[in-house]
Design a protein around this motif. Structure first.
Motif, PDB file in Angstrom:
ATOM      1  N   HIS A   1      24.541  56.553  40.771  1.00 22.17           N
ATOM      2  CA  HIS A   1      24.385  56.050  42.138  1.00 22.17           C
ATOM      3  C   HIS A   1      25.221  54.787  42.301  1.00 22.17           C
ATOM      4  CE1 HIS A   1      21.737  52.930  40.607  1.00 22.17           C
ATOM      5  NE2 HIS A   1      20.777  53.780  40.273  1.00 22.17           N
ATOM      6  N   GLU A   2      25.371  54.368  43.527  1.00 20.88           N
ATOM      7  CA  GLU A   2      26.129  53.142  43.806  1.00 20.88           C
ATOM      8  C   GLU A   2      25.469  51.957  43.091  1.00 20.88           C
ATOM      9  OE1 GLU A   2      28.946  52.911  45.290  1.00 20.88           O
ATOM     10  OE2 GLU A   2      29.123  54.607  46.663  1.00 20.88           O
ATOM     11  N   PRO A   3      26.264  50.971  42.659  1.00 18.32           N
ATOM     12  CA  PRO A   3      27.720  50.881  42.780  1.00 18.32           C
ATOM     13  C   PRO A   3      28.447  51.637  41.666  1.00 18.32           C
ATOM     14  CG  PRO A   3      26.863  48.889  41.747  1.00 18.32           C
ATOM     15  CD  PRO A   3      25.665  49.735  42.089  1.00 18.32           C
ATOM     16  N   LEU A   4      29.560  52.233  42.003  1.00 22.58           N
ATOM     17  CA  LEU A   4      30.478  52.840  41.033  1.00 22.58           C
ATOM     18  C   LEU A   4      31.819  53.049  41.711  1.00 22.58           C
ATOM     19  CD1 LEU A   4      29.800  56.655  40.493  1.00 22.58           C
ATOM     20  CD2 LEU A   4      28.977  55.386  42.454  1.00 22.58           C
ATOM     21  N   PHE A   5      32.878  53.183  40.866  1.00 21.98           N
ATOM     22  CA  PHE A   5      34.225  53.358  41.404  1.00 21.98           C
ATOM     23  C   PHE A   5      34.729  54.791  41.242  1.00 21.98           C
ATOM     24  CE2 PHE A   5      34.483  48.828  39.689  1.00 21.98           C
ATOM     25  CZ  PHE A   5      34.165  48.246  40.905  1.00 21.98           C
ATOM     26  N   GLY A   6      34.244  55.487  40.221  1.00 23.96           N
ATOM     27  CA  GLY A   6      34.737  56.833  39.939  1.00 23.96           C
ATOM     28  C   GLY A   6      35.945  56.829  39.031  1.00 23.96           C
ATOM     29  N   VAL A   7      35.820  56.167  37.877  1.00 21.99           N
ATOM     30  CA  VAL A   7      36.927  56.071  36.919  1.00 21.99           C
ATOM     31  C   VAL A   7      36.776  57.145  35.844  1.00 21.99           C
ATOM     32  CG1 VAL A   7      38.182  54.579  35.322  1.00 21.99           C
ATOM     33  CG2 VAL A   7      36.977  53.578  37.288  1.00 21.99           C
ATOM     34  N   ALA A   8      37.782  57.977  35.666  1.00 22.68           N
ATOM     35  CA  ALA A   8      37.772  58.948  34.566  1.00 22.68           C
ATOM     36  C   ALA A   8      37.798  58.178  33.252  1.00 22.68           C
ATOM     37  CB  ALA A   8      38.984  59.862  34.669  1.00 22.68           C
ATOM     38  N   THR A   9      36.995  58.620  32.288  1.00 25.49           N
ATOM     39  CA  THR A   9      36.850  57.843  31.046  1.00 25.49           C
ATOM     40  C   THR A   9      38.184  57.657  30.319  1.00 25.49           C
ATOM     41  OG1 THR A   9      36.203  59.867  29.881  1.00 25.49           O
ATOM     42  CG2 THR A   9      34.446  58.481  30.736  1.00 25.49           C
ATOM     43  N   GLY A  10      39.040  58.667  30.348  1.00 23.38           N
ATOM     44  CA  GLY A  10      40.335  58.540  29.685  1.00 23.38           C
ATOM     45  C   GLY A  10      41.207  57.461  30.283  1.00 23.38           C
ATOM     46  N   GLN A  11      40.984  57.159  31.562  1.00 20.90           N
ATOM     47  CA  GLN A  11      41.776  56.133  32.244  1.00 20.90           C
ATOM     48  C   GLN A  11      41.408  54.725  31.797  1.00 20.90           C
ATOM     49  OE1 GLN A  11      44.316  56.751  34.673  1.00 20.90           O
ATOM     50  NE2 GLN A  11      44.072  58.777  33.746  1.00 20.90           N
ATOM     51  N   MET A  12      40.299  54.598  31.062  1.00 19.77           N
ATOM     52  CA  MET A  12      39.850  53.280  30.610  1.00 19.77           C
ATOM     53  C   MET A  12      40.588  52.804  29.355  1.00 19.77           C
ATOM     54  SD  MET A  12      35.720  53.612  31.103  1.00 19.77           S
ATOM     55  CE  MET A  12      34.964  53.837  32.713  1.00 19.77           C
ATOM     56  N   LYS A  13      41.280  53.717  28.681  1.00 17.67           N
ATOM     57  CA  LYS A  13      41.885  53.374  27.383  1.00 17.67           C
ATOM     58  C   LYS A  13      42.884  52.221  27.447  1.00 17.67           C
ATOM     59  CE  LYS A  13      41.006  57.730  25.031  1.00 17.67           C
ATOM     60  NZ  LYS A  13      41.562  58.935  24.368  1.00 17.67           N
ATOM     61  N   PRO A  14      43.757  52.159  28.474  1.00 19.17           N
ATOM     62  CA  PRO A  14      44.692  51.023  28.521  1.00 19.17           C
ATOM     63  C   PRO A  14      43.982  49.672  28.617  1.00 19.17           C
ATOM     64  CG  PRO A  14      45.453  52.785  29.949  1.00 19.17           C
ATOM     65  CD  PRO A  14      44.068  53.154  29.525  1.00 19.17           C
ATOM     66  N   ILE A  15      42.868  49.627  29.343  1.00 18.24           N
ATOM     67  CA  ILE A  15      42.124  48.356  29.432  1.00 18.24           C
ATOM     68  C   ILE A  15      41.507  48.037  28.080  1.00 18.24           C
ATOM     69  CG2 ILE A  15      40.440  47.010  30.749  1.00 18.24           C
ATOM     70  CD1 ILE A  15      40.453  49.143  32.894  1.00 18.24           C
ATOM     71  N   PHE A  16      40.987  49.072  27.395  1.00 20.07           N
ATOM     72  CA  PHE A  16      40.394  48.864  26.066  1.00 20.07           C
ATOM     73  C   PHE A  16      41.427  48.298  25.088  1.00 20.07           C
ATOM     74  CE2 PHE A  16      39.907  50.657  21.752  1.00 20.07           C
ATOM     75  CZ  PHE A  16      38.820  49.903  21.349  1.00 20.07           C
ATOM     76  N   ARG A  17      42.650  48.808  25.157  1.00 16.79           N
ATOM     77  CA  ARG A  17      43.691  48.339  24.231  1.00 16.79           C
ATOM     78  C   ARG A  17      43.970  46.856  24.413  1.00 16.79           C
ATOM     79  NH1 ARG A  17      46.581  53.088  26.108  1.00 16.79           N
ATOM     80  NH2 ARG A  17      46.048  54.858  24.780  1.00 16.79           N
ATOM     81  N   LYS A  18      43.799  46.383  25.652  1.00 19.77           N
ATOM     82  CA  LYS A  18      44.026  44.954  25.910  1.00 19.77           C
ATOM     83  C   LYS A  18      42.856  44.092  25.430  1.00 19.77           C
ATOM     84  CE  LYS A  18      45.299  45.806  30.329  1.00 19.77           C
ATOM     85  NZ  LYS A  18      45.719  45.534  31.726  1.00 19.77           N
ATOM     86  N   ILE A  19      41.652  44.644  25.506  1.00 18.92           N
ATOM     87  CA  ILE A  19      40.456  43.869  25.195  1.00 18.92           C
ATOM     88  C   ILE A  19      39.965  44.074  23.764  1.00 18.92           C
ATOM     89  CG2 ILE A  19      38.013  43.528  25.790  1.00 18.92           C
ATOM     90  CD1 ILE A  19      38.720  44.406  28.643  1.00 18.92           C
ATOM     91  N   LYS A  20      40.097  45.314  23.264  1.00 14.28           N
ATOM     92  CA  LYS A  20      39.481  45.738  21.995  1.00 14.28           C
ATOM     93  C   LYS A  20      37.959  45.611  22.136  1.00 14.28           C
ATOM     94  CE  LYS A  20      43.463  46.556  20.166  1.00 14.28           C
ATOM     95  NZ  LYS A  20      43.927  47.954  19.994  1.00 14.28           N
ATOM     96  N   HIS A  21      37.287  45.157  21.068  1.00 14.91           N
ATOM     97  CA  HIS A  21      35.829  45.042  21.146  1.00 14.91           C
ATOM     98  C   HIS A  21      35.430  43.611  21.493  1.00 14.91           C
ATOM     99  CE1 HIS A  21      36.253  48.711  18.533  1.00 14.91           C
ATOM    100  NE2 HIS A  21      35.507  49.137  19.523  1.00 14.91           N
ATOM    101  N   ASN A  22      34.480  43.503  22.418  1.00 13.56           N
ATOM    102  CA  ASN A  22      34.082  42.178  22.911  1.00 13.56           C
ATOM    103  C   ASN A  22      32.644  42.272  23.409  1.00 13.56           C
ATOM    104  OD1 ASN A  22      33.606  39.910  24.610  1.00 13.56           O
ATOM    105  ND2 ASN A  22      35.816  39.628  24.907  1.00 13.56           N
ATOM    106  N   GLN A  23      31.700  41.900  22.558  1.00 15.51           N
ATOM    107  CA  GLN A  23      30.287  42.060  22.901  1.00 15.51           C
ATOM    108  C   GLN A  23      29.836  41.200  24.079  1.00 15.51           C
ATOM    109  OE1 GLN A  23      28.436  44.454  21.868  1.00 15.51           O
ATOM    110  NE2 GLN A  23      26.648  43.818  23.087  1.00 15.51           N
ATOM    111  N   PRO A  24      30.230  39.924  24.156  1.00 19.65           N
ATOM    112  CA  PRO A  24      29.799  39.126  25.323  1.00 19.65           C
ATOM    113  C   PRO A  24      30.261  39.737  26.650  1.00 19.65           C
ATOM    114  CG  PRO A  24      30.591  37.681  23.585  1.00 19.65           C
ATOM    115  CD  PRO A  24      30.934  39.078  23.160  1.00 19.65           C
ATOM    116  N   LEU A  25      31.505  40.219  26.681  1.00 16.36           N
ATOM    117  CA  LEU A  25      32.008  40.844  27.901  1.00 16.36           C
ATOM    118  C   LEU A  25      31.288  42.174  28.157  1.00 16.36           C
ATOM    119  CD1 LEU A  25      33.975  40.889  30.266  1.00 16.36           C
ATOM    120  CD2 LEU A  25      35.724  41.828  28.730  1.00 16.36           C
TER     121      LEU A  25
END
Length: 235
Positions: free
Chosen positions: A28-52
């Motif tokens: 349910h709202e709120p959401l943007f509708g991001v395909a999970t595979g599309q998240m990989k470039p952001i992950f590569r920039k952040i890696k693992h970050n528990q506080p975030l």
């Protein structure tokens, strides 16, 4: 990268079609509708970050909560952290594919899952059973008690048909996963699956869905997939 920047990047990746699919599955709202595979470039920039990850999960935005699981540091999370996350997991794609997956990378996975399975709360039970599936499909057979898993198979057999709908899915998946990924109990899982037979699940639409672990185990046997283990729980 801070919370605001990540949220902006996720929003830019959102697609209306994907959003409609997520909404039809229980988001349910709120959401943007991001395909999970599309998240990989952001992950590569952040890696693992528990506080975030914690900040993202707390937004209540489905895409942000999913991405929180991608960047989480599971071993930095305590049991109370997982209790907080499961409390916020309002539908199965969060309970089973974010919380359960993240929990499966910890040393407390079985202990927490056992409590959730016994909770009689649908999505907690579902997450608990599914966490065992993620564990069994990744960790060596030697990390599990055959006696304990055999008792869980019996519990699933005796309660699956009266369980809540998402828990039925998870129990059925557990029987299948033991049958395929945990060789010491393959024969017992095959027997249990036959005893259970078809499992009817009501999905909210007019037509119910039929699950059958027995048929799916046999398909895995036919494809020589017995003993399957994945290298990583999270992609």
């Amino acid at each position: 990268m801070d919370l605001e920047t990540v949220m902006q990047e996720l929003e830019a990746l959102g697609k209306e079609r994907t959003k409609k699919i997520y909404l039809s599955n229980g988001a349910h709202e709120p959401l943007f509708g991001v395909a999970t595979g599309q998240m990989k470039p952001i992950f590569r920039k952040i890696k693992h970050n528990q506080p975030l990850a914690e900040q993202l999960y707390a937004t209540g935005n489905y895409d942000a909560m999913y991405f929180a699981g991608v960047i989480a540091e599971p071993k930095a999370m305590s049991e109370s952290d997982f209790e907080r996350w499961i409390a916020g997991a309002y539908f199965y794609m969060l309970s089973d594919f974010v919380v359960a997956v993240t929990l499966a990378e910890t040393d407390i996975a079985q202990e927490v899952s056992d409590k959730w399975i016994a909770s009689e709360i649908e999505l907690k039970m579902s997450a608990g059973w599914n966490c065992y599936c993620w564990l069994l499909g990744n960790r060596p057979d030697s990390e599990f008690s055959a006696e304990k898993l055999a008792a869980m198979l019996e519990l699933a057999k005796n309660t699956i048909h009266d369980a809540p709908e998402r828990t039925k899915y998870a129990m059925n998946n557990f029987i299948y996963t033991v049958g395929v990924s945990y060789l010491p109990l393959h024969d017992k899982a095959v027997e249990i699956a036959k005893d259970v037979g078809p499992v009817e699940v009501h999905t909210g639409s007019a037509k119910s869905k039929i699950l059958n672990a027995s048929i799916n185990i046999q398909k895995a046997v036919d494809k020589s997939q017995l003993g399957f283990k994945r290298k990583h729980v999270r992609c």
